[in-house]
Design a protein around this motif. Structure first.
Motif, PDB file in Angstrom:
ATOM      1  N   ARG C  74     -47.682 -13.206   5.061  1.00 42.16           N
ATOM      2  CA  ARG C  74     -48.041 -14.625   4.891  1.00 42.16           C
ATOM      3  C   ARG C  74     -47.147 -15.275   3.831  1.00 42.16           C
ATOM      4  N   GLU C 263     -44.291 -26.630  14.901  1.00 44.22           N
ATOM      5  CA  GLU C 263     -44.068 -26.233  16.288  1.00 44.22           C
ATOM      6  C   GLU C 263     -42.616 -25.803  16.465  1.00 44.22           C
ATOM      7  N   GLY C 264     -42.372 -25.071  17.527  1.00 42.09           N
ATOM      8  CA  GLY C 264     -41.014 -24.630  17.814  1.00 42.09           C
ATOM      9  C   GLY C 264     -40.112 -25.813  18.155  1.00 42.09           C
ATOM     10  N   LEU C 290     -40.219 -24.638  11.914  1.00 42.64           N
ATOM     11  CA  LEU C 290     -39.811 -24.879  10.531  1.00 42.64           C
ATOM     12  C   LEU C 290     -40.826 -24.189   9.643  1.00 42.64           C
ATOM     13  N   PHE C 292     -42.010 -23.648   5.816  1.00 39.84           N
ATOM     14  CA  PHE C 292     -41.751 -24.286   4.531  1.00 39.84           C
ATOM     15  C   PHE C 292     -42.933 -24.189   3.582  1.00 39.84           C
ATOM     16  N   ARG C 305     -56.448 -19.742   1.003  1.00 38.94           N
ATOM     17  CA  ARG C 305     -56.373 -21.034   1.699  1.00 38.94           C
ATOM     18  C   ARG C 305     -56.242 -22.096   0.606  1.00 38.94           C
ATOM     19  N   ALA C 311     -50.506 -29.612  -0.054  1.00 37.43           N
ATOM     20  CA  ALA C 311     -49.950 -29.695   1.300  1.00 37.43           C
ATOM     21  C   ALA C 311     -49.234 -31.038   1.470  1.00 37.43           C
ATOM     22  N   ALA C 328     -41.346 -33.603  13.313  1.00 33.35           N
ATOM     23  CA  ALA C 328     -41.807 -32.221  13.529  1.00 33.35           C
ATOM     24  C   ALA C 328     -43.276 -32.165  13.130  1.00 33.35           C
ATOM     25  N   LYS C 329     -44.038 -31.370  13.853  1.00 28.87           N
ATOM     26  CA  LYS C 329     -45.472 -31.341  13.602  1.00 28.87           C
ATOM     27  C   LYS C 329     -45.900 -29.995  13.036  1.00 28.87           C
ATOM     28  N   VAL C 330     -46.700 -30.071  12.004  1.00 32.81           N
ATOM     29  CA  VAL C 330     -47.190 -28.857  11.362  1.00 32.81           C
ATOM     30  C   VAL C 330     -48.236 -28.211  12.263  1.00 32.81           C
ATOM     31  N   LEU C 331     -48.028 -26.951  12.508  1.00 30.72           N
ATOM     32  CA  LEU C 331     -48.874 -26.229  13.444  1.00 30.72           C
ATOM     33  C   LEU C 331     -49.964 -25.456  12.721  1.00 30.72           C
ATOM     34  N   ARG C 332     -49.591 -24.948  11.562  1.00 23.61           N
ATOM     35  CA  ARG C 332     -50.499 -24.026  10.905  1.00 23.61           C
ATOM     36  C   ARG C 332     -50.171 -24.002   9.419  1.00 23.61           C
ATOM     37  N   SER C 333     -51.201 -23.866   8.622  1.00 21.72           N
ATOM     38  CA  SER C 333     -51.007 -23.691   7.185  1.00 21.72           C
ATOM     39  C   SER C 333     -51.755 -22.436   6.791  1.00 21.72           C
TER      40      SER C 333
END
Lengths: 977, 87, 417, 180
Positions: C74, C263-264, C290, C292, C305, C311, C328-333
């Protein structure tokens, strides 16, 4: 194709859009997916790994396949779900991840190589030869990977962030959410009802249910009208709650402007990222239908049964001419009933269960399963087995349903784990997973409409009861059919049985993971990439778990789940980072002389949040150095003026102000006389230097402290810490007066003469000796004057209330220019201070002690102070530490560079031989030499020694002499003069 | 995340600065043993559970406060101002 | 079994039936020469190097969850050796060399990709400071270049040089830095250790450390007592709890660090880019996401978390630096628990208990240290002598003030590093 | 004799009128920061009451209508709109030039501030005369409700440009929504 008499859109409101360059007509308000299906478009995308042809699977934000790119240039928006994008006139959409075209995608050769591209195959190869990873394998992989593309261009689309507060946040506006909102809204509490759809109603819009004897969609519309009329209820459509955070904070993304052409609303934000603070919340997010893993279950035309009903009932679109249905539950049969009622042919319902009755007039195949499908770019037929045989059925749309997964995601955002429900065959939320949040409706496993309405009402009533408000639970009548389901996760047969459609993970991949001992669900996920695509496994995870459980001989509960984490749906970086593009990342602080400086063409440079002039170019000067040398000359030979307002200024008052300063400074201030100034050195509690500056005593109990520009905030926080926490016994008060006073350095041999042209009462050397201070008057305005110097020259700093700052600066500069001086900027200031060996944060960079900078004698032994004890640690008083020295290039003309490391002459420039480093350098026009400050091991003992400064990265090697850091006027005669 | 400022009421975490364990309130005497100072400056119980810790309402009233908070669940149990002002 | 392209093709032709478990699932034995507490990246690499470099194979790695489930799985996968201060400089230099040979050494493709790490500076002073760092890297034998703003733009066209709140004055390019596939690193070391006879024992939580007369004797676990001649703690994120079992109170505070993946997307970034003013770093994975992150959330936490303010800060930094990434869209944190030490540098040392060893305090630089940390820790455990590149990672440096390695210069407050 | 000319913090930046809000600069006149010493709270409050008719305010509150006392942080208040009397039991600091002060009013003023400010400014909890110290994006500010739909926002003087920029952008976004 459109179905007459169905749907909630208006045939009269036609809009035109393009998909891959082809123009289509659609209806205003409908989704791109609905419009494409209405136009008979089935192939919409290619999968991630094998580039398999894919169609629309769902009618919501969980869509794994139908991802498209909207627009071009800077506005190009990749990976937009066709199932949520609302079309408008002029919308331009392209498919993704296919070349040269969606129909003929060269990369689909991957699919032929699929036997060799099993889960995790890349961990086992591409290792030889070593250099080929970066040069060959990786570039090929990277080019093939990824879905949509960014344009690389910058645009000025507006994104926004906002905060909202409420008593009760209701997440989802289906039957449960609407009922919860009605219940709480009628009770008078502040409610926010948020739903990701453009229209509230949830499944009521997509089904043919009745509520209170009324059409479900009409009931929902009435409920929304009632809620809209309440002042205490805020309705937020197109708003998806993306995350649950601590203490009732929720993130949400509102699609504000994606349904409008930008040209029609140029100032309209595209999206708004909300931070919603709610005392209580009710999660009414419904449930997501899940597919069944049967061979080649991914052909365009195979979609979720609930999606078929959405397209039919809500949008008036039939996704096929001859529809088949494959299911393991009663719910899916309503698809057949609705289709038949709308006049669409149902070619058969295949139900895995043995004892199930048809709900209408359609062929029912019990104990059935779909074992094969045909059709390359669109479904053509399916092969089924059933109780009494096998057969092939011609069909262009297969509606599948493996049951429903309650939308538990938000309840897992604080590390909660959902609970397996053996009756529902799905995970349901675990109570208390999110403090203050309860779950209602299908999200909680209440699968009937009545169940949803009831639990929504009760959930809201319980939540507002927590807030001391009584709400009446009044629930309308609705269907309450039982939810009957039989487990069916996969169907045997030849061909790949897809689980994660986007990432191309199929049943065999999961089994291979288990075979290789990636048995932990987290290992399986990471090894196969199951659930890691843009939909984060919303529809596929549970089936994948079931397959893993089976492959490892465990039950689903023991196998466990991976963790759902925010955001629930993908959120654009532009939305969460709204306001920061360009210069919005941090506030800008401008001095009162800012416009005067820019008016003189001074390049402004950042100093923390402030902007300060670098130098003031004069006509004919070609380089900054020419300007800098001239400005240094002003101060050394005449008089220079510099805005120093950015330094922190802290007013300190109180009976114990002196004692307090003695505690926070390493040296002593209680002995400072009134109207006098003293240099102060401040340590951190760990014994290293925090900051330095001068502090003036304005009265017995009144001081004003200056800090460096860089550390002003840190020092203020530190003083408040010490006063409130460590020394509450001391009666002292602070206030930042940085903003109150505009302060200017007036430096040089003619500084007093200049001041006497502006002060109402002239000053003399006798009344104003070095390090004195006091009140003065300029044009009747009361100011403060400090005789202090950061240049080594006879100098002052004069302060006036900020409203007069711009005016005083212009006046001082004009007077200076009349005396062969003028304004000077940061470059000259830096030269002047290096010539005198005065330090800045280039030297006090956080790792140095008073001992290192030659100020250990200033650390008073007569009193305790912050940092004293730690500064006595043996390692911090070791003579071999790198300590402050001056450095002068031996021949004077060789340029030395900051950042160079120092070595004994003849030694190799390697770490083991490192003697120190250079922190600050300048060309000294005064000394006609390149000089610098730096740190050298045992520096003070090595004055006169030659060392070699090696700057590998700038290609500079210079022999320097180690010398005293005070290059100019070491006796200080000029400053006192 | 939100914290209950004893002066201002509950506020967003972004208004606060975090310092660390509340043991920083118990500053040793200047001449205390090196080990005592080592414990004060560096060593921490660092509990996984309920801790007392120091926050500064920097974007609000400026009060330094001791917050009782669970480092596992992030549940906040309460907050009070540091020190006692001279009566 | 050896992995190769040939083997992949063969298995492809025969239905993948020949792949064997990547590691065994042994039951814990009653005694080992060395028990390593913690099956994360550092623990696994320690076990691997104990076996490979020192021939010590009677070793158990005890993991309370699943192998590689901690910070090694992670993080933002950045590998670099761009440190400045003695101690860190030689350690990370050594670690990077191990990275460069890792795939062949482990026979596992960890996708170490040396696409470069570029740090951006925002003032003349910062550029001089970067020069100091860059020269320290070269002095150490590693690579570093100072880039002009134009060269920065050439490397990463996404960077907005013209309209950024803190202008780009240049960059420090470290071309041998890059990224690796984080899970693969854990799995590769696990497989290598397992093949050499190390027992990897998952779902085995240590509940006590047995010490008699100042000598370690073994551990208590949820799967029973295990005797050991030596016990090595390497449990980032739980260091204080495990050390407390041996009566130790560590100079560690646990903090949560968030990271994000989009996302890819088709390739848009060259390597790793780090933006100093925003404390923001970003790269693009082989899958196109991406990846980051930014700063700590800044409060002590064991929750893995984070919360929104950091964020958002991270996204804001991205938007000022590279606004063309905005869509670009954040998929997961996610969040990892960091062992924050008082100088931002780690600890690899013996303890007052004979036979008990400590490895902790990696702050948020632990991933790139995985090979070096395991190598040096194994050396210390096997020989009792500090391995030269890690010889400065002593526990007593805070008390004595000798050899502090405060790269950030922020002092002893744990969360400021 | 030298002649110094005054410049206001938001000179050239305001007023603005966007959609449902108007934003203009406020000149508070004399502004004095008052921080009572230990034990001096009552005496200070009494002295203020006697001189200008307002008592020292409780946290998050303002007192008075002409001369006003605006709470501005821990044991601190700003006395505005009148000269501050001699207060021997308090630290007294001239802050007349420390602040950029703007008034934002109109039906959408609350919605505009909600784009920028984490504190809860809903009329039901933040009433006329209430004040908060909070943040406006990344700036420390004081916000006071001065009317049913009017607020006074105080930020550091040097940040006047950012303050106006942030308010303007937020107001534009809110105004644009009203048009669709």
């Amino acid at each position: 194709m459109r179905v007459a008499g169905k749907g909630h859109t208006d045939a009269a409101e036609t809009v035109h859009f393009t998909f891959d360059g082809q123009s289509y007509a659609g209806r205003k308000g409908e989704t791109l997916a609905a419009a494409l299906l209405a136009n008979g478009v089935k192939l919409v995308g290619r999968s991630f790994k094998y580039h398999r042809p894919r169609g629309i699977v769902t009618a919501g934000s969980e869509e794994p396949n139908a991802l498209v790119t909207v627009g071009t240039g800077g506005g190009q928006d990749p990976n937009v779900r066709a199932t949520t994008l609302e079309i408008y006139d002029g919308l331009e959409v392209r498919s993704q991840n296919a070349w040269p075209s969606l129909k003929y995608d060269m990369m689909s050769v991957n699919d032929l190589a699929a036997p060799f591209l099993s889960a995790g195959f890349y961990y086992k190869t591409f290792m030889w030869p070593k250099a080929f990873w970066e040069s060959l394998y990786e570039p090929v992989i990277r080019k093939a990977a990824g879905l949509g593309a960014l344009s690389g261009d910058i645009n000025d689309d507006i994104y926004e962030k906002a905060f909202a507060h409420c008593d009760l946040l209701i997440i989802g506006a289906g039957p449960a959410g609407l009922m919860a909102a009605l219940t709480a809204g009628r009770a008078g509490v502040d409610v926010i009802l948020a739903d990701e759809d453009s229209q509230m109603g949830g499944r009521l819009l997509a089904e043919t249910f009745t509520v209170d004897g009324q059409d479900g969609a009409d009931w929902a519309a009435d409920a929304v009208s009632e809620l809209a009329a309440m002042d205490n209820v805020r309705l937020m459509t197109r708003t998806t709650i993306t995350g649950a955070y601590d203490q009732g904070t929720y993130g949400a993304i509102e699609q504000v402007g994606h349904h409008v052409a930008r040209a029609d609303a140029p100032d309209l934000p595209r999206e708004c990222f909300w931070r919603i603070v709610a005392k209580r919340a009710v999660l009414c997010a419904g449930a997501l239908e899940r597919p069944i893993a049967f061979p080649n279950n991914d052909r365009p035309g195979i979609m979720m049964a609930s999606a078929v009903r959405s397209y039919l009932n809500r949008w008036g679109v039939a996704p096929g001419k001859a529809v088949t249905i494959f299911a393991n539950n009663d719910d899916a049969h309503r698809t057949a009933v609705d289709l038949i009622a709308a006049g669409v042919k149902v070619a058969g319902v295949i139900d895995v269960r043995a004892d199930v009755q048809a709900m209408g007039d359609y062929p029912l195949y019990t104990s059935g399963a779909v074992t094969a499908t045909k059709g390359r770019l669109a479904l053509e037929s399916i092969t089924i087995t059933h109780a009494v045989g096998t057969r092939e059925i011609r069909t262009d749309c297969l509606a599948m349903s493996g049951g429903w997964n309650p939308t538990v995601h938000l309840t897992c955002h604080m590390n909660g784990r959902p609970t397996w429900d053996e009756t529902l065959l799905s995970f349901v939320p675990t109570d208390g997973s999110i403090p203050g949040l309860t779950v209602a409706g299908a999200a909680a496993g209440h699968m009937s409409t009545l169940g949803a309405l009831q639990s929504g009402a009760k959930g809201a009533a319980a939540a507002v009861a927590d807030l001391g408000v009584t709400a009446k639970v009044d629930v309308p009548t609705a269907e309450d059919d039982p939810y009957r389901i039989e487990a069916c996760w996969q169907v045997d047969g030849k061909g790949r049985k897809w689980l994660d459609f986007q990432n191309d993970v199929h049943v065999k991949d999961i089994k291979l993971a288990a075979q290789e001992n990636f048995r932990s669900v987290e290992h399986m996920k990471r090894y196969t990439t199951q659930g890691m695509a843009t939909d984060q496994g919303k529809s596929s995870n549970v089936a994948a778990l079931a397959v893993l459980a089976d492959a490892t001989g465990r039950g689903i509960p023991e196998t466990g789940t991976t963790t759902f984490r925010p955001p629930y749906v993908p959120v654009s970086i532009a939305a969460m980072g709204a306001g920061s593009q360009g210069h919005g990342f941090a506030p800008k602080r401008l001095t009162t002389s800012h416009h005067a400086s820019t008016g003189r063409s001074a390049p402004m440079i950042e100093a923390g949040l402030w902007y300060r002039p670098s130098y003031f170019p004069a006509p004919g000067e070609k380089t900054w150095l020419e300007s800098c040398n001239r400005e240094v000359g002003y101060v050394r030979d005449a008089v220079g003026v510099c805005d120093v307002s950015t330094l922190g200024k802290i007013d300190i008052q109180g009976p114990d102000a002196a004692a307090f300063l003695d505690f926070v400074y390493a040296n002593t201030f209680s002995t400072l006389r009134e109207n006098r100034v003293r240099y102060g050195l401040m340590l951190r509690e760990d014994g290293h230097v925090m900051d330095d500056g001068t502090t003036a005593r304005l009265g017995a109990d009144h001081y004003v402290m200056t800090t460096t520009t860089a550390a002003a905030g840190q020092v203020m926080t530190h003083l408040e810490w010490v006063a409130q926490a460590l020394r509450p016994d001391l009666d002292v008060r602070f206030a930042s007066v940085t903003e109150q006073w505009a302060q200017f350095a007036v430096a040089g041999p003619r500084s007093r003469a200049l001041l006497n042209t502006v002060l109402d009462d002239p000053i003399t050397g006798e009344d104003w000796p070095f390090m004195s201070c006091g009140a003065v008057s300029i044009g009747g305005i009361e100011g403060r004057l400090f005789r202090i110097s950061f240049s080594g020259e006879h100098a002052y700093e004069i302060a006036v209330p900020s409203r007069y700052g711009a005016s005083l600066f212009r006046l001082l500069v004009a007077q200076a220019e009349a005396m062969e001086g003028g304004a000077y900027g940061m470059e000259a200031l830096n030269v002047l201070r290096i010539e005198k060996g005065f330090i800045t944060h280039a030297e006090i960079h956080g790792r140095v002690t008073a001992f290192d900078i030659g100020m250990d004698r200033m650390v008073s032994r007569k009193k305790d102070c912050i940092g004293f004890a730690a500064s006595r640690r043996e390692g911090l008083l070791d003579g071999q530490r790198e300590r402050l020295v001056g450095l002068r290039s031996v021949n004077g003309t060789d340029k030395i560079t900051a950042g160079a490391h120092l070595f004994v002459e003849g030694a190799d420039a390697v770490s083991d031989n490192d003697q120190g480093y250079i922190t600050s350098v300048c060309w000294s026009p005064t000394l006609d030499s390149h000089i610098g400050l730096g740190f050298v091991k045992d520096g003070p003992s090595r004055l006169g020694e030659h060392v070699v400064a090696v700057d590998h990265v700038r290609g500079v090697t210079v022999t320097c002499e180690v010398c005293s850091p005070v290059f100019f006027d070491p006796d200080g005669g000029r400053v006192r003069g | 995340m939100r914290l209950p400022c004893p002066i201002c009421g509950e506020r967003d975490r972004r208004e606060f600065y975090y310092k660390g364990d509340a043991l920083a309130l118990d500053r040793p005497a200047g001449d205390a043993d090196g080990g005592v100072w080592d414990d004060y400056l560096h060593n921490r119980d660092n509990l996984a559970g309920v801790v007392r810790e120091l926050w500064h309402h920097a974007g609000g009233c400026g009060a330094w406060i001791v917050v009782t908070r669970d480092t596992v669940t992030h549940e906040v149990h309460g907050a009070e101002r540091v020190g006692k002002a001279k009566a | 079994m050896g992995y190769s392209g040939f083997k992949v093709i063969k298995e492809g032709l025969f239905g993948q039936k020949g792949w064997k478990p990547v590691w065994r699932d042994p039951a814990p034995k009653s005694e080992y020469d060395v028990v390593i507490i913690g099956g994360g990246g550092h623990g696994l690499s320690t076990a691997y190097y104990l076996a490979k470099e020192h021939g010590i194979t009677n070793v158990a790695v005890l993991e309370k969850g699943y192998i590689g489930g901690g910070n090694v799985g992670r993080n933002t996968t950045i590998v670099r050796a761009n440190y400045m201060l003695p101690g860190n400089s030689e350690f990370y230099s050594h670690s990077l060399k191990l990275w460069e040979d890792m795939e062949q050494d482990l026979n596992y493709n960890t996708m170490m990709s040396q696409r470069g790490v570029m740090m951006l500076c925002h003032s003349d002073g910062q550029r001089d400071f970067f020069a100091r760092r860059a020269n320290a890297m070269v002095n150490q034998g590693d690579d570093a270049e100072l880039l002009t703003p134009e060269e920065v733009k050439r490397e990463a066209p996404s960077i907005d040089l013209d309209n950024v709140r803190f202008p780009i004055y240049g960059g420090l390019m470290h071309r041998r830095g890059g990224t690796a596939r984080h899970d693969a690193v854990a799995w590769g070391y696990a497989r290598g250790a397992d093949q050499r006879g190390v027992d990897l024992i998952q779902n085995c939580e240590v509940t006590g450390i047995d010490i008699e007369g100042g000598v370690v004797k073994g551990v208590q676990t949820t799967r029973g007592a295990i005797r050991a001649k030596k016990v090595a703690i390497v449990v980032a994120g739980r260091s204080s709890q495990v050390a407390a079992m041996a009566g130790m109170r560590l100079p560690i505070e646990s903090h949560v660090l968030q990271a994000f993946v989009s996302e890819g997307l088709k390739p848009v970034l060259p390597g790793v880019i780090s933006f100093g003013m925003g404390h923001f770093y970003i790269s693009q994975s082989d899958k196109g996401g991406l990846v980051f992150g930014s700063d700590l959330d800044f409060y002590a936490s064991y929750a893995s978390r984070g919360n929104l303010p950091m964020a958002e800060h991270c996204m804001e930094a991205c938007m000022t630096l590279m606004p063309s990434l905005g869509k670009a869209k954040v998929l997961r944190s996610w969040g990892g628990i960091m062992d924050m030490s008082p100088d931002g540098s780690p600890i690899i040392d013996t303890t007052d208990t004979a036979g008990l060893f400590l490895n902790c305090g990696w702050c948020y630089g632990g991933f790139k240290a995985v090979p070096g940390s395991g190598f040096s820790y194994a050396h210390l455990i096997a020989t009792g002598q500090h391995h030269t590149p890690a010889a400065r990672y002593r526990l007593d440096r805070f008390r004595t003030g000798r050899g502090l390695m405060d790269e950030e210069g922020t002092g002893s407050q744990h969360n400021l590093h | 004799m030298a002649k110094l000319i005054e410049t206001t913090p938001c000179a050239g930046l305001l007023p603005l009128s966007i959609g449902g809000v108007n934003i203009h600069e406020i000149n508070l006149g004399q502004v004095t920061l008052v921080a009572p010493y230990a034990g001096g709270a009552k005496a200070t409050s009494d002295a203020l009451k006697a001189a200008i008719g307002v008592t020292f305010p409780k946290p998050n509150r303002t007192n008075g209508a002409g001369p006003r006392a605006i709470w501005c942080g821990l044991d601190q208040a700003l006395i505005v709109g009148g000269a501050c009397p001699d207060l021997p039991q308090a630290a007294v600091v001239d802050h007349s030039d420390a602040w950029a002060v703007v008034r934002i009013e109109g039906a959408e003023a609350e919605a505009v501030l909600a784009r920028l400010v984490p504190a809860d400014l809903r009329a039901s909890v933040f009433k006329r005369g209430h004040t908060v110290r909070t943040m406006l994006v990344h700036m420390n500010v004081g916000i006071t409700r001065v009317g049913a739909s009017a607020f006074e926002v105080m930020a550091m003087r040097s940040m006047a440009g950012t303050l106006v920029h942030d308010l303007e952008q937020a107001a534009k976004g809110v105004a644009a929504r009203a048009l669709i």
